[in-house]
Design a protein around this motif. Sequence first.
Motif, mmCIF file in Angstrom:
data_model
loop_
_atom_site.group_PDB
_atom_site.id
_atom_site.type_symbol
_atom_site.label_atom_id
_atom_site.label_comp_id
_atom_site.label_asym_id
_atom_site.label_seq_id
_atom_site.Cartn_x
_atom_site.Cartn_y
_atom_site.Cartn_z
ATOM 1 N N ASN A 97 8.480 -18.214 -9.910
ATOM 2 C CA ASN A 97 7.049 -18.093 -10.191
ATOM 3 C C ASN A 97 6.586 -19.420 -10.744
ATOM 4 O OD1 ASN A 97 4.486 -17.090 -11.807
ATOM 5 N ND2 ASN A 97 5.024 -15.562 -10.293
ATOM 6 N N ARG A 98 5.300 -19.722 -10.500
ATOM 7 C CA ARG A 98 4.796 -21.019 -10.972
ATOM 8 C C ARG A 98 4.435 -20.990 -12.453
ATOM 9 N NH1 ARG A 98 0.891 -21.915 -5.813
ATOM 10 N NH2 ARG A 98 0.333 -19.811 -6.409
ATOM 11 N N THR A 118 2.734 0.516 -2.412
ATOM 12 C CA THR A 118 2.713 0.405 -3.878
ATOM 13 C C THR A 118 3.524 1.471 -4.629
ATOM 14 O OG1 THR A 118 0.555 1.489 -3.919
ATOM 15 C CG2 THR A 118 0.575 -0.906 -4.165
ATOM 16 N N VAL A 162 5.298 -13.595 -1.523
ATOM 17 C CA VAL A 162 4.009 -14.251 -1.773
ATOM 18 C C VAL A 162 2.950 -13.628 -0.860
ATOM 19 C CG1 VAL A 162 5.103 -16.405 -2.518
ATOM 20 C CG2 VAL A 162 4.441 -16.129 -0.123
ATOM 21 N N MET A 217 7.865 -9.859 2.986
ATOM 22 C CA MET A 217 7.186 -8.634 2.566
ATOM 23 C C MET A 217 5.700 -8.705 2.914
ATOM 24 S SD MET A 217 9.780 -7.209 1.090
ATOM 25 C CE MET A 217 9.654 -6.071 -0.264
ATOM 26 N N ILE A 249 4.908 -7.014 -6.182
ATOM 27 C CA ILE A 249 5.978 -6.533 -5.299
ATOM 28 C C ILE A 249 7.321 -7.152 -5.705
ATOM 29 C CG2 ILE A 249 6.788 -6.646 -2.883
ATOM 30 C CD1 ILE A 249 4.594 -4.538 -3.279
#
Length: 265
Positions: free
Chosen positions: A34-35, A120, A69, A94, A12
């Motif tokens: 982002n990790r 989606t 997330v 979201m 997303i």
Amino acid sequence: MTKIAVIGGGQIGEALTGGLIASGFDGQDIVVTNRQAERREEFEETYKVKTTDNNQEAVKGADVVFVCVKPYAIVDMLAEINDSLAKNAVVVSMAAAITLDKLEGAVGAQVSVVRSMPNTPMLVRNGMNIVVPGENVTSEQLDTVKELLSTVGKVLEVTEDKMDVAAALAGSGPAYYFLVTEALIDAGVNLGLTREQASELANSTAAGAGQLLVESEQNASSLRYGVSSPGGTTVAALRELEESGIRGAFYRAIDKCVERTRSMN
Ligand SMILES: NC(=O)c1ccc[n+]([C@@H]2O[C@H](COP(=O)([O-])OP(=O)(O)OC[C@H]3O[C@@H](n4cnc5c(N)ncnc54)[C@H](OP(=O)(O)O)[C@@H]3O)[C@@H](O)[C@H]2O)c1
């Protein structure tokens, strides 16, 4: 220029980033977190946005913070970024099934929060986003959020008491259409079409019917009457679907979907 943070560059988060960039937003005004270093590089290369693994850094100075997330992680994430949010920031969740009450509880009473539910088809910029503004959200903030989300599809504002039903139609909706399409393909294969032929026929028909529903001035019933000649072939097929209980199945399916969502709140 609106500064945007996208927390959680997954499916997303990427769809939203792609939509913003395609609509002309400057990548230097967008920071994605982002990790995984590899994933961050992908974002930098593909969309020319800024990236970091530090969520608190990412939200500093952001006007709009999209939190993308998974639902189980959102409350902790909001607690993590809370102290770093800019004064005028609006946070957009979201996450499916997480109420405004929980979201506002996690960020504190003064923060502006919008609860949003995408679907989606957003991945192909043809999504349906449902939004519910929290009580601190100004009309200017809400307009900005709607404008940003409209880069990936349509936006419908509802009150929170309608959110679960709206989400059962649009958030989960693509799955119902995919199931119908799968069933049509299998029915065609059963009568001798190759799977490729049946897939092309069913997929293109789904896309065309969808476009007609949105673009035509007619509602779904009139469009259906238009392809149902008296005593004809389509009416024979429709009668079979009705006698198999398709309408009742959808009433029950939406009931179940809403019931399940409410059991998770
Ligand atoms: N996909 C849908 O159809 C759909 C529809 C409606 C709503 N939603 C909502 O959209 C949200 C995102 O879903 P999704 O499908 O995009 O999930 P996803 O692809 O799993 O993306 C979640 C992303 O968040 C990242 N993340 C998790 N914890 C993080 C952290 N502490 N710091 C930075 N990044 C972190 C994950 O990275 P890691 O790889 O590091 O874990 C992953 O890239 C969910 O809340 C979901 O309910 C999705």
